[in-house]
Design a protein around this motif. Structure first.
Motif, mmCIF file in Angstrom:
data_model
loop_
_atom_site.group_PDB
_atom_site.id
_atom_site.type_symbol
_atom_site.label_atom_id
_atom_site.label_comp_id
_atom_site.label_asym_id
_atom_site.label_seq_id
_atom_site.Cartn_x
_atom_site.Cartn_y
_atom_site.Cartn_z
ATOM 1 N N ALA A 17 1.084 -1.342 -0.051
ATOM 2 C CA ALA A 17 -0.021 -0.090 -0.109
ATOM 3 C C ALA A 17 0.812 1.382 0.014
ATOM 4 O O ALA A 17 0.613 2.453 -0.672
ATOM 5 C CB ALA A 17 -0.919 0.091 1.390
ATOM 6 N N LEU A 18 1.984 1.246 0.734
ATOM 7 C CA LEU A 18 2.808 2.331 0.668
ATOM 8 C C LEU A 18 3.411 2.609 -0.462
ATOM 9 O O LEU A 18 3.974 3.872 -0.955
ATOM 10 C CB LEU A 18 3.888 2.348 1.892
ATOM 11 N N ALA A 19 3.999 1.521 -0.977
ATOM 12 C CA ALA A 19 4.643 1.696 -2.313
ATOM 13 C C ALA A 19 3.636 2.446 -3.646
ATOM 14 O O ALA A 19 4.003 3.479 -4.291
ATOM 15 C CB ALA A 19 5.030 0.421 -3.172
ATOM 16 N N ARG A 20 2.223 1.973 -3.281
ATOM 17 C CA ARG A 20 1.447 2.327 -4.170
ATOM 18 C C ARG A 20 1.307 3.911 -3.859
ATOM 19 O O ARG A 20 1.061 4.679 -4.727
ATOM 20 C CB ARG A 20 0.136 1.786 -4.190
ATOM 21 N N GLY A 21 1.022 4.288 -2.829
ATOM 22 C CA GLY A 21 0.845 5.599 -2.083
ATOM 23 C C GLY A 21 2.023 6.551 -2.660
ATOM 24 O O GLY A 21 1.760 7.658 -3.234
ATOM 25 N N ALA A 22 3.076 5.975 -2.329
ATOM 26 C CA ALA A 22 4.526 6.787 -2.721
ATOM 27 C C ALA A 22 4.719 6.971 -4.274
ATOM 28 O O ALA A 22 5.009 8.046 -4.576
ATOM 29 C CB ALA A 22 5.710 6.155 -2.216
ATOM 30 N N GLY A 23 4.180 5.957 -4.910
ATOM 31 C CA GLY A 23 4.392 5.836 -6.145
ATOM 32 C C GLY A 23 3.506 7.003 -6.845
ATOM 33 O O GLY A 23 3.782 7.799 -7.801
ATOM 34 N N ALA A 24 2.267 7.260 -6.478
ATOM 35 C CA ALA A 24 1.227 8.115 -6.703
ATOM 36 C C ALA A 24 1.953 9.536 -6.541
ATOM 37 O O ALA A 24 1.756 10.411 -7.459
ATOM 38 C CB ALA A 24 0.098 7.805 -6.135
ATOM 39 N N ARG A 25 2.368 9.856 -5.358
ATOM 40 C CA ARG A 25 2.810 11.084 -5.209
ATOM 41 C C ARG A 25 4.287 11.188 -6.013
ATOM 42 O O ARG A 25 4.390 12.527 -6.687
ATOM 43 C CB ARG A 25 3.522 11.143 -3.751
ATOM 44 N N ALA A 26 4.943 10.245 -6.263
ATOM 45 C CA ALA A 26 6.171 10.524 -7.197
ATOM 46 C C ALA A 26 5.748 10.690 -8.566
ATOM 47 O O ALA A 26 6.459 11.564 -9.302
ATOM 48 C CB ALA A 26 7.049 9.249 -7.230
ATOM 49 N N ILE A 123 8.643 -3.445 -5.167
ATOM 50 C CA ILE A 123 9.122 -2.722 -5.864
ATOM 51 C C ILE A 123 8.104 -2.297 -6.981
ATOM 52 O O ILE A 123 7.186 -3.129 -7.498
ATOM 53 C CB ILE A 123 10.384 -3.226 -6.857
ATOM 54 N N TYR A 124 7.678 -0.976 -6.759
ATOM 55 C CA TYR A 124 6.719 -0.293 -7.858
ATOM 56 C C TYR A 124 7.265 0.601 -8.658
ATOM 57 O O TYR A 124 7.955 1.420 -8.364
ATOM 58 C CB TYR A 124 5.733 0.234 -6.771
ATOM 59 N N ALA A 125 6.838 0.184 -10.039
ATOM 60 C CA ALA A 125 7.224 1.076 -11.148
ATOM 61 C C ALA A 125 5.972 1.902 -11.589
ATOM 62 O O ALA A 125 5.259 1.455 -12.323
ATOM 63 C CB ALA A 125 7.733 0.425 -12.211
ATOM 64 N N ARG A 129 3.264 0.824 -14.426
ATOM 65 C CA ARG A 129 2.219 0.095 -13.827
ATOM 66 C C ARG A 129 2.394 -1.426 -13.179
ATOM 67 O O ARG A 129 1.665 -2.196 -13.516
ATOM 68 C CB ARG A 129 0.879 0.138 -14.758
ATOM 69 N N GLU A 130 3.604 -1.410 -12.627
ATOM 70 C CA GLU A 130 3.906 -3.000 -12.489
ATOM 71 C C GLU A 130 4.321 -2.885 -10.821
ATOM 72 O O GLU A 130 5.124 -1.938 -10.512
ATOM 73 C CB GLU A 130 5.083 -3.230 -13.083
ATOM 74 N N LEU A 131 3.625 -3.722 -10.078
ATOM 75 C CA LEU A 131 4.030 -3.907 -8.690
ATOM 76 C C LEU A 131 4.510 -5.113 -8.619
ATOM 77 O O LEU A 131 4.117 -6.483 -8.722
ATOM 78 C CB LEU A 131 2.921 -3.863 -7.830
ATOM 79 N N TYR A 132 5.986 -5.354 -8.083
ATOM 80 C CA TYR A 132 6.736 -6.478 -7.731
ATOM 81 C C TYR A 132 6.487 -6.783 -6.177
ATOM 82 O O TYR A 132 6.899 -5.821 -5.569
ATOM 83 C CB TYR A 132 7.950 -6.611 -8.167
ATOM 84 N N SER A 133 6.344 -7.974 -5.801
ATOM 85 C CA SER A 133 6.273 -8.267 -4.238
ATOM 86 C C SER A 133 6.597 -9.661 -4.113
ATOM 87 O O SER A 133 6.036 -10.672 -4.745
ATOM 88 C CB SER A 133 4.662 -8.065 -3.896
ATOM 89 N N ALA A 134 7.488 -9.756 -2.989
ATOM 90 C CA ALA A 134 7.648 -11.032 -2.445
ATOM 91 C C ALA A 134 7.972 -11.080 -1.089
ATOM 92 O O ALA A 134 8.251 -10.140 -0.197
ATOM 93 C CB ALA A 134 9.360 -11.331 -3.283
#
Ligand code: IPD
Ligand code: CA
Ligand code: CA
Ligand code: CA
Length: 262
Positions: A17-26, A123-125, A129-134
């Motif tokens: 969720a934070l990666a998406r939030g930060a990504g939207a801000r970036a 890792i969110y690009a 529009r790619e979210l990698y998660s492990a």
């Protein structure tokens, strides 16, 4: 049921969720990048802007709100210690150079450590529009789809990611590139180490070598590659940068040899 993974899975969900939030801000900063006034850090291609700083500050506030006992290591601020045993290893924008010049290949990288080991990574690009998660023991995914690395590839099967910056030693870069090309290898480089590691996990690169990475560049990516069935080694730690090698067993060994390490 509680299989002991609960604290880790809770953090992975928040990290996504934070990666998406930060990504939207970036992404907002990216679309107005001409209004940023980047400053030089250590050399002519090492820059930082308001985007990097404000997104790291936003991430740190959010992490502290969710998990006040966790430590945080990130690129743009001093590390903070925690009490829970979990440490977040974050890079608000990995690929500041591509970000500032308008390339889409930059990422938000959020890794987690427990006992000094990489245990989860997102890792969110945003522009891709790619979210990698492990998560350690739970597999690696790209936008929800499971990733499994090709175990048969060699360094000649498809391109190899390479991350040398101005900090690299020209003679070592030369020796690595010459050796690689002698053995049929071909180079690929984007300015986000995290994205190149994600590409290794997703079979878009046969492997990756970088002579000088920081923990926040590669922490999340290490989990992705391992969970996709690959090998990763990193000889840096939380306080100093180091070299990074990633690939299947064959490619990992070849890259270490070509870099003069083994
Ligand atoms: C950089 C990127 C690049 C790598 C550099 C890093 P930054 O991170 O990961 O691919 O080669 O060593 O510093 O500064 O853009 O977050
Ligand atoms: Ca940087
Ligand atoms: Ca970085
Ligand atoms: Ca960064």
């Amino acid at each position: 049921h509680d299989d002991g993974m609960e604290p880790l899975r809770a953090r992975q969900a928040v990290a996504e969720a934070l990666a998406r939030g930060a990504g939207a801000r970036a992404r907002k900063f990216f679309l107005q990048r001409d209004t940023l006034h980047p400053e030089l850090k250590s050399d002519s291609q090492d820059l930082v802007s308001e985007a990097d700083r404000s997104i790291e500050a936003w991430l740190r506030r959010a992490i502290r709100r969710h998990f006040p006992g966790d430590g945080i290591v990130g690129e743009e601020e001093a590390a903070t210690e925690g009490t829970s045993g979990f440490v977040w290893v974050i890079d608000p924008i990995d690929g500041t150079m591509p970000f500032l010049v308008g390339q889409p290949n930059w990422t938000v990288s959020i890794g987690l450590a427990c006992g000094g080991e990489p245990v989860a990574g997102v890792i969110y690009a945003p522009m891709l529009r790619e979210l990698y998660s492990a998560v350690a023991g739970g597999g690696a995914r790209l936008n929800g789809r499971s990733l499994a690395m090709n175990p048969d590839w060699t360094i000649a099967s498809t391109t190899i990611g390479f991350g040398a910056t101005q900090k690299a030693l020209p003679a070592e870069v030369g020796a690595f590139v010459e050796g690689l090309y002698r053995e049929g290898g071909v180079l690929f480089r984007v300015g986000s180490g995290a994205l190149m590691l994600a590409y290794v996990a997703a079979n878009r690169l046969a492997g990756y070598y970088d002579p000088t990475l920081h923990c926040w560049d590669c922490w999340a990516g290490m989990v992705l590659v391992r969970e996709a069935g690959g090998l990763v080694s990193f000889d840096g730690d939380f306080t100093r940068p180091g070299a990074m090698w990633a690939g299947n067993a064959t490619v990992h060994a070849a890259l270490r040899r070509l870099s003069g390490r083994d």
